[in-house]
Each structure stands twice: as C-alpha cells, then as structure tokens.
Design a protein around this motif. Sequence first.
Motif, mmCIF file in Angstrom:
data_model
loop_
_atom_site.group_PDB
_atom_site.id
_atom_site.type_symbol
_atom_site.label_atom_id
_atom_site.label_comp_id
_atom_site.label_asym_id
_atom_site.label_seq_id
_atom_site.Cartn_x
_atom_site.Cartn_y
_atom_site.Cartn_z
ATOM 1 N N ILE A 1 26.729 5.285 24.246
ATOM 2 C CA ILE A 1 27.330 4.481 25.309
ATOM 3 C C ILE A 1 26.253 4.191 26.356
ATOM 4 C CG2 ILE A 1 29.715 5.224 24.954
ATOM 5 C CD1 ILE A 1 29.376 7.120 27.373
ATOM 6 N N GLY A 2 26.356 3.014 26.948
ATOM 7 C CA GLY A 2 25.328 2.635 27.910
ATOM 8 C C GLY A 2 25.868 1.683 28.955
ATOM 9 N N ALA A 3 25.137 1.613 30.055
ATOM 10 C CA ALA A 3 25.500 0.689 31.130
ATOM 11 C C ALA A 3 24.239 0.392 31.938
ATOM 12 C CB ALA A 3 26.578 1.293 32.028
ATOM 13 N N ARG A 4 24.361 -0.593 32.840
ATOM 14 C CA ARG A 4 23.190 -0.930 33.649
ATOM 15 C C ARG A 4 22.763 0.262 34.505
ATOM 16 N NH1 ARG A 4 25.919 -5.545 34.769
ATOM 17 N NH2 ARG A 4 26.125 -5.050 36.969
ATOM 18 N N SER A 5 23.767 0.967 35.083
ATOM 19 C CA SER A 5 23.442 2.156 35.877
ATOM 20 C C SER A 5 24.605 3.145 35.806
ATOM 21 C CB SER A 5 23.152 1.766 37.326
ATOM 22 O OG SER A 5 24.368 1.530 37.975
ATOM 23 N N ALA A 6 24.363 4.348 36.341
ATOM 24 C CA ALA A 6 25.356 5.430 36.248
ATOM 25 C C ALA A 6 26.699 5.026 36.845
ATOM 26 C CB ALA A 6 24.816 6.656 36.979
ATOM 27 N N SER A 7 26.686 4.199 37.894
ATOM 28 C CA SER A 7 27.935 3.856 38.584
ATOM 29 C C SER A 7 28.877 3.033 37.697
ATOM 30 C CB SER A 7 27.633 3.079 39.868
ATOM 31 O OG SER A 7 26.992 1.866 39.526
ATOM 32 N N LEU A 8 28.337 2.463 36.611
ATOM 33 C CA LEU A 8 29.176 1.623 35.730
ATOM 34 C C LEU A 8 29.625 2.354 34.468
ATOM 35 C CD1 LEU A 8 27.056 -1.586 36.179
ATOM 36 C CD2 LEU A 8 29.472 -1.403 36.784
ATOM 37 N N LEU A 9 29.216 3.620 34.341
ATOM 38 C CA LEU A 9 29.585 4.387 33.145
ATOM 39 C C LEU A 9 30.967 5.018 33.300
ATOM 40 C CD1 LEU A 9 26.431 6.451 32.172
ATOM 41 C CD2 LEU A 9 27.635 4.842 30.687
ATOM 42 N N PHE A 10 31.695 5.139 32.229
ATOM 43 C CA PHE A 10 32.980 5.838 32.263
ATOM 44 C C PHE A 10 33.266 6.407 30.866
ATOM 45 C CE2 PHE A 10 35.327 2.533 30.047
ATOM 46 C CZ PHE A 10 34.594 1.398 30.343
ATOM 47 N N TRP A 11 34.237 7.276 30.778
ATOM 48 C CA TRP A 11 34.758 7.825 29.532
ATOM 49 C C TRP A 11 33.712 8.569 28.696
ATOM 50 C CZ3 TRP A 11 38.909 4.077 27.041
ATOM 51 C CH2 TRP A 11 40.015 4.028 27.902
ATOM 52 N N GLU A 12 32.713 9.153 29.367
ATOM 53 C CA GLU A 12 31.763 9.977 28.606
ATOM 54 C C GLU A 12 32.529 11.128 27.946
ATOM 55 O OE1 GLU A 12 28.533 11.622 30.898
ATOM 56 O OE2 GLU A 12 27.850 12.853 29.203
ATOM 57 N N ASP A 13 33.479 11.725 28.717
ATOM 58 C CA ASP A 13 34.243 12.863 28.185
ATOM 59 C C ASP A 13 35.091 12.449 26.978
ATOM 60 O OD1 ASP A 13 35.666 11.208 29.892
ATOM 61 O OD2 ASP A 13 36.907 12.801 30.756
ATOM 62 N N ARG A 14 35.766 11.323 27.099
ATOM 63 C CA ARG A 14 36.605 10.860 25.983
ATOM 64 C C ARG A 14 35.755 10.565 24.748
ATOM 65 N NH1 ARG A 14 41.781 7.165 27.017
ATOM 66 N NH2 ARG A 14 42.478 7.973 29.001
ATOM 67 N N MET A 15 34.606 9.906 24.968
ATOM 68 C CA MET A 15 33.748 9.555 23.836
ATOM 69 C C MET A 15 33.175 10.804 23.178
ATOM 70 S SD MET A 15 33.877 6.378 23.174
ATOM 71 C CE MET A 15 32.554 6.258 21.977
ATOM 72 N N ARG A 16 32.874 11.825 23.987
ATOM 73 C CA ARG A 16 32.332 13.080 23.432
ATOM 74 C C ARG A 16 33.370 13.726 22.511
ATOM 75 N NH1 ARG A 16 27.732 15.067 24.912
ATOM 76 N NH2 ARG A 16 27.604 14.031 26.945
ATOM 77 N N GLU A 17 34.649 13.662 22.942
ATOM 78 C CA GLU A 17 35.733 14.281 22.158
ATOM 79 C C GLU A 17 35.872 13.680 20.765
ATOM 80 O OE1 GLU A 17 39.589 14.035 24.053
ATOM 81 O OE2 GLU A 17 38.797 15.146 25.767
ATOM 82 N N VAL A 18 35.558 12.394 20.628
ATOM 83 C CA VAL A 18 35.807 11.727 19.341
ATOM 84 C C VAL A 18 34.508 11.475 18.565
ATOM 85 C CG1 VAL A 18 37.915 10.640 20.185
ATOM 86 C CG2 VAL A 18 35.760 9.383 20.356
#
Length: 273
Positions: free
Chosen positions: A131-148
Amino acid sequence: MYRIVGKKEIAFNTTLFEVEAPEVARKALAGQFVVVRLDERGERIPLTIADFDRGKGTITMVVLSVGKTTKKLSRLREGDHILDVAGPLGNPAEMVENSLVVCIGGGLGIAPIYPIARELKARGNKVISIIGARSASLLFWEDRMREVSDELYVVTDDGSYGRKGFAVHQLLDLISSGMRIDRVIIIGSAIMMKVTSEATRPYGIKTIVSLNPIMVDGTGMCGSCRVTVGGKTRFACVDGPEFDGHEVDFDELLARLRMYSAEERLADELYMQ
Ligand code: FAD
Ligand code: FES
C-alpha cells in the motif's frame, strides 16, 4: 433514502461512510461499486463498496474529497440520508486459488483493494500487499491490510512513513528476489496503474487493474466509461471495472479523465463560494 449510520475521517480529506443499504449489502461482492446521487439535483458518481456487512445491512464507502460532489458528501453527517445508492454494479473481482497474488493499493485505491485481498486470502491464496500514498497523512487501513495479507509493505512518495518511493519499486524488488508471482492486482490512479503494469510486462506476470473512467449510469447505457482494451471498445461499468493491465490504452483513459476539467473546476469554485 439511504441513512448514514457511521462517518469517520480516516486520513487527510478521506472519509469513511457506513450506509444502510440492505439490498446492496446482501448481494455485494469484492470489486463491485455503487452509483450514488446525493439529492434530486445531484450528479451520479461511482464509489467502490469497500466493505459490507450483510447482517447489519450496511455498506462501507471511503471517499476522497476532490470536487463538488465528494466535498458535498463529506459534509453529510451521521443520521443524514443519501437519495440514491444504486448497486451493486460492475463485475466482482476475478478470484483465483492456490496462487501467489500481489495486491497493490495506491492512495484511495487502498479501499477497493482491501475486500479483494481479504477474499483472496479467505480462498487460501498467498497474499502479499503493497500500500502506498503520497505521504503518511493520506495512508489508511494499514491494520486492515495487515490482517488479510501474509506480508505487507508500506511506501510513501516522500518517505514520511514506510519505504520512500513508489509501490512499483517494492514490486520490482519482490520480482527480482526470485519470488514466483502468479498475479498482480493494482488499484490506484490511472498513471500509477499504467506505470506498474509496464513494470510487470517484461516478466509476463498476469496483471489486473481496476479502471476508474468517468461513469454516469453505471449500467452500460451512456457510454461515458468507454475504454479501449486490447484494441476493442469496452464499457468499464459492465465489462469491468477489472481489465488486463497489459491491454489497456492508458493514454486514452488519462485524456478522457481530463475531458471535463474546466466544468469540474467551475462547479467546485461555485460550490465553495
Ligand atoms: P469532480 O471535480 O467532478 O471530478 C474530479 C475528478 O474525478 C475528475 O477530473 C475525474 O477524473 C473524476 N470524475 C469526475 N466525475 C466522475 C464520475 N462521474 N465518475 C468517475 N470519475 C469521475 N472515489 C472515491 O473517493 N472513493 C471510491 O471508492 C471511488 N470508487 C470509484 C469506483 C469507480 C468504478 C470509479 C469509476 C470511480 C471511483 N471513484 C471513487 C472516483 C469518484 O467517482 C470521483 O472522484 C468522483 O466522481 C468525483 O466527483 P466530484 O464531483 O467530487 O469531483
Ligand atoms: Fe454509462 Fe458505463 S457509465 S456506459
């Protein structure tokens, strides 16, 4: 009328909505979307079903505020209603079994890649996600993505979180490590999907993209979502949104996405006044 039962800001300019839509939730599958109209004078916009809860009869949408309609939507509150939520539309994501699949979500694309990665994992595939984004402020759902995911890599363009660079850099590292990748699925901006599809082409890795052309009715009637795939005209709403990334004419898609820029800017300016 479709009631908003949950609303949460999950990243900069990015809002999660949980909406009561039992008929949509009952039939929704990973990869599908809805066409939403906020009120009687509103335009129709497509939004991915990022999650669904059949028991509660709700669907989840993650919305990036980019113009008039998405900004108007982001101002609605819990308890407010949306006039129309039509769907589920589009074909569900193609599923495979016994495969190693790399799922890539760029920016807002993290929301639609999540249910696809979850379903692939549930079917016993090995799922590696980036998962990626321009910067940290635009990232979300790291936890959900890790789970799956069996493995998760996070990248940001500016290096404010995770590895500095683009998802394609991480993907190329995985490929050059000798990993036997059966399929790559990419959801993000058109330019990101173009670049990442080009990166897998020399290796002959099956590469799926989920296209985001302008859509109006979402049922194959208006022609606005026309894309060229393998030299043939296809309608992303009924023939897609998933297509073979090596066959898509991305330059045409990019040009068509900019077709109404002047009108969109004007609508946004008038709305923000
Ligand atoms: P505008 O200023 O009107 O447009 C901003 C940009 O968005 C335009 O330049 C154009 O590239 C694109 N756009 C404009 N109108 C449309 C339209 N009718 N259909 C598609 N793109 C348009 N966005 C999300 O935030 N979350 C999602 O889950 C999501 N899922 C999508 C699923 C599909 C299948 C598609 C095709 C698009 C999806 N989008 C999603 C994009 C979203 O539909 C647009 O951002 C939205 O329509 C912009 O409307 P606006 O009035 O706010 O902005
Ligand atoms: Fe009208 Fe696809 S949105 S044909």
